[in-house]
Design an enzyme around this catalytic site. Sequence first.
Site, short mmCIF file in Angstrom:
data_model
loop_
_atom_site.label_atom_id
_atom_site.label_comp_id
_atom_site.label_asym_id
_atom_site.label_seq_id
_atom_site.Cartn_x
_atom_site.Cartn_y
_atom_site.Cartn_z
N LYS A 204 -15.27 -10.26 -6.90
CA LYS A 204 -16.52 -9.59 -7.33
C LYS A 204 -17.65 -9.76 -6.32
O LYS A 204 -17.68 -10.71 -5.54
CB LYS A 204 -16.93 -10.09 -8.72
CG LYS A 204 -16.00 -9.49 -9.78
CD LYS A 204 -16.52 -9.57 -11.18
CE LYS A 204 -15.54 -8.82 -12.09
NZ LYS A 204 -15.76 -9.05 -13.50
N ARG A 239 -8.37 -13.44 -14.95
CA ARG A 239 -8.03 -12.06 -14.54
C ARG A 239 -8.15 -11.99 -13.02
O ARG A 239 -9.21 -12.25 -12.47
CB ARG A 239 -9.02 -11.10 -15.24
CG ARG A 239 -8.71 -9.65 -15.07
CD ARG A 239 -9.64 -8.79 -15.90
NE ARG A 239 -9.33 -7.39 -15.73
CZ ARG A 239 -9.77 -6.64 -14.75
NH1 ARG A 239 -10.59 -7.14 -13.85
NH2 ARG A 239 -9.41 -5.37 -14.66
C1 9MG Z 1 -11.89 -4.45 -16.58
N1 9MG Z 1 -12.60 -5.62 -16.09
C2 9MG Z 1 -13.24 -5.74 -14.89
N2 9MG Z 1 -13.80 -6.95 -14.81
C3 9MG Z 1 -13.49 -7.61 -15.95
C4 9MG Z 1 -13.78 -8.87 -16.46
O1 9MG Z 1 -14.53 -9.74 -15.80
N3 9MG Z 1 -13.30 -9.21 -17.67
C5 9MG Z 1 -12.57 -8.33 -18.39
N4 9MG Z 1 -12.12 -8.73 -19.60
N5 9MG Z 1 -12.26 -7.10 -17.97
C6 9MG Z 1 -12.73 -6.76 -16.77
#
Ligand code: 9MG
Length: 260
Positions: A204, A239
């Site tokens: 990010k 994730r």
């Molecule tokens: C789809 N998406 C993109 N960034 C995300 C994040 O930080 N958390 C979740 N649950 N979905 C995300």
Amino acid sequence: MGILNVTPDSFSDGGAYVETERAIAHALAMAEQGAAVIDIGGESTRPGAAPVDEHEELARVLPVIEGLRAQSDVFISVDTIKARVMREACAVGADMINDVMALQAPGAIEAARDSGAAVCLMHMQGEPRTMQSAPVYGDVVAEVRDFLQARVEACQAAGIDRNRICLDPGFGFGKTLEHNLELMRRLNAFVACDLPVLVGVSRKSMFVKLHGHDDMDSRIHASVTAAFWAVTQGARIIRSHDVARTVEALTLASALTDSP
Ligand code: 9MG
């Protein structure tokens, strides 16, 4: 949780069939590297991203979910805010709904309830097109936590069992660098809600602001380090785009924190 974006910039150099097959191959590779969940999304949620038409989103994600389900038992998550996409994705094999709008769109909570799928409720201030323009909070941790708790109550009132829910503070979704760092420092406030916590910080732009420069290597390194921190604070699901490196970091975190 391995990230599988099926958006035009991700797998688009062949026809629809080739793109589907390449996406499925990538999902299988992430599962092989240790991802327990594959999160499949057909609409970008990046800051500034434009919304995608429902038919287009269905056309992107359904063949991939269906094809992956036919080839693997890996837990499949669909990353969507749309009720119809939730219903159809679960009908062809998705086990989980990852909703950056925490099931607030019309019909979403009912679609999630009827599907029987697990759900991830994420916090976002604003909407992707504008969310990073000027996010403001009093106490970011208290506000995000209160929002998520209210969404858990709404889900339970609608008939979604608490044991199907996980929570996500939504790093980068309507948050400044300082908001993101504060959420990360005080992750235990979310862990204390007694539901699994999902953390998504992979690659990010918060890391670009932190480092003062942008290169993919630094972003990946910082993402893996943040994943390590998050699990030591009690996060249960990470994730990530970079599954192999993240799994290695989490293996070390478990080795250090689990009693022998
Ligand atoms: C789809 N998406 C993109 N960034 C995300 C994040 O930080 N958390 C979740 N649950 N979905 C995300």
